[in-house]
Structure formats: structure tokens, C-alpha cells
Write a protein that holds these residues in place. Structure first.
Motif, PDB file in Angstrom:
ATOM      1  N   ALA A  45      19.211 -58.048   0.643  1.00 33.03           N
ATOM      2  CA  ALA A  45      20.160 -58.364   1.072  1.00 33.03           C
ATOM      3  C   ALA A  45      21.170 -58.211   0.615  1.00 33.03           C
ATOM      4  CB  ALA A  45      19.676 -59.245   2.789  1.00 33.03           C
ATOM      5  N   GLU A  46      22.129 -59.526   0.980  1.00 32.67           N
ATOM      6  CA  GLU A  46      23.284 -59.883   0.384  1.00 32.67           C
ATOM      7  C   GLU A  46      23.371 -61.692  -0.725  1.00 32.67           C
ATOM      8  OE1 GLU A  46      27.690 -59.770   1.732  1.00 32.67           O
ATOM      9  OE2 GLU A  46      27.619 -57.710   1.880  1.00 32.67           O
ATOM     10  N   ASP A  47      22.370 -62.008   0.368  1.00 32.31           N
ATOM     11  CA  ASP A  47      21.740 -63.708   0.365  1.00 32.31           C
ATOM     12  C   ASP A  47      20.764 -63.544  -0.878  1.00 32.31           C
ATOM     13  OD1 ASP A  47      19.915 -62.291   1.895  1.00 32.31           O
ATOM     14  OD2 ASP A  47      19.908 -63.958   3.363  1.00 32.31           O
ATOM     15  N   THR A  64       9.527 -59.787   4.562  1.00 34.06           N
ATOM     16  CA  THR A  64      10.844 -60.530   3.827  1.00 34.06           C
ATOM     17  C   THR A  64      10.819 -61.492   3.690  1.00 34.06           C
ATOM     18  OG1 THR A  64      12.273 -59.010   5.821  1.00 34.06           O
ATOM     19  CG2 THR A  64      13.596 -61.177   4.637  1.00 34.06           C
ATOM     20  N   PHE A  65      11.358 -61.624   1.914  1.00 33.72           N
ATOM     21  CA  PHE A  65      10.852 -62.602   1.067  1.00 33.72           C
ATOM     22  C   PHE A  65      12.329 -62.820   0.562  1.00 33.72           C
ATOM     23  CE2 PHE A  65       8.930 -59.161  -0.431  1.00 33.72           C
ATOM     24  CZ  PHE A  65       9.830 -59.023  -1.852  1.00 33.72           C
ATOM     25  N   LYS A  66      12.149 -64.457  -0.063  1.00 31.92           N
ATOM     26  CA  LYS A  66      12.962 -64.367  -1.473  1.00 31.92           C
ATOM     27  C   LYS A  66      12.392 -65.339  -2.172  1.00 31.92           C
ATOM     28  CE  LYS A  66      17.337 -65.578   1.108  1.00 31.92           C
ATOM     29  NZ  LYS A  66      18.384 -67.082   1.432  1.00 31.92           N
ATOM     30  N   ILE A  67      12.968 -64.202  -3.745  1.00 35.54           N
ATOM     31  CA  ILE A  67      11.933 -64.517  -4.695  1.00 35.54           C
ATOM     32  C   ILE A  67      11.916 -65.857  -5.456  1.00 35.54           C
ATOM     33  CG2 ILE A  67      12.803 -63.749  -7.304  1.00 35.54           C
ATOM     34  CD1 ILE A  67      12.030 -61.231  -5.815  1.00 35.54           C
ATOM     35  N   ASP A  68      11.055 -65.757  -6.275  1.00 33.61           N
ATOM     36  CA  ASP A  68      10.774 -67.551  -6.448  1.00 33.61           C
ATOM     37  C   ASP A  68      10.061 -68.615  -5.377  1.00 33.61           C
ATOM     38  OD1 ASP A  68      10.328 -66.977  -9.297  1.00 33.61           O
ATOM     39  OD2 ASP A  68      12.506 -67.472  -9.137  1.00 33.61           O
TER      40      ASP A  68
END
Length: 135
Positions: A45-47, A64-68
Motif C-alpha cells: 500500500a501507499e503507506d 499485513t505488516f510493515k517492514i522493520d
């Protein structure tokens, strides 16, 4: 990491059952997992939130996750919740336990040519699953 984005169809596996045995996956679950030919969908996603969708005949699992950033996800068929972290290392997506990573499966995804290669490592046992982009 836009080269990861898309739909990927499983083509073949190497040493997959052996890594499941090493990880303590029960016999029936191993047999079911070995005979599946999953599709993986990857989106960013953009975020910066990544979504991995694993689609098999009987189940779809969405993560769903964000890097680091540490996130929670379920492990195996037991539904046990653990903390994970995803990192980008040398163009590869690496996912492992956030605490004591050596105690769990380390999953590394990389793009080689037109294939997504997923390396599964549990301690000294390694397997590879190969996917081809379909969309």
C-alpha cells in the motif's frame, strides 16, 4: 520493492516435507500442505503496509505488516499467535520471529528472473518453493 507485487502460482517444491518434519508439523498437516499448490498475492500500500495473501483450496490466509515493525500473526494450523518482524535484506523479503528467531521458521522471498523463490529454513533444514507470476 515493486517486483514482488502481483499474483504468484506455485510450481514446485524442494525438500518441503523435510523442513515441515524438522519444524514438528504433524503428519496429517504435512500431507495436506505437501499436496497443495498455493497462490500467493503480494501487495504494498501507499503507506508501506505489505499484504501477503496465501490462497489454497480450503483456506485463504492474509497477513499485513510493515517492514522493520513487529507484528502479530498466527503460526500453523494451531492458531498460536506469535510476534514476527519483516525485513528487506539485499532485495529479499525476510520474515522471522521477532524474539528468538532461531526457534522458528525463517522465510525468505526473492525474485530471480520471472520466479519468486521462497526459502524456508528451520534450524539446519532448508526447503525451497518456486512460484511463477501469473498477474
Amino acid at each position: 520493492m515493486s517486483h514482488f507485487i502481483g499474483k504468484w502460482k506455485h510450481e514446485r517444491s524442494e525438500n518441503f516435507e523435510e523442513v515441515l518434519v524438522a519444524a514438528g508439523v504433524p503428519w496429517l498437516a504435512r500431507k495436506m500442505m505437501k499436496t497443495t499448490s498455493p497462490v500467493t498475492e503480494i501487495n504494498v500500500a501507499e503507506d508501506g503496509a505489505w499484504t501477503l495473501k496465501l490462497i489454497v483450496a480450503v483456506k485463504t490466509k492474509v497477513t499485513t505488516f510493515k517492514i522493520d515493525q513487529v507484528y502479530e500473526d498466527t503460526v500453523g494450523m494451531s492458531g498460536t499467535v506469535k510476534k514476527f518482524i519483516a525485513k528487506l535484506e539485499d532485495g529479499k523479503l525476510v520474515i522471522q520471529f521477532a524474539e528468538n528467531p532461531e526457534e522458528g521458521m525463517i522465510t525468505t522471498r526473492e525474485i530471480v528472473g520471472d520466479q519468486l523463490i521462497m526459502k524456508l529454513q528451520f534450524k539446519d533444514t532448508v526447503a525451497h518453493r518456486y512460484f511463477r507470476k501469473v498477474k
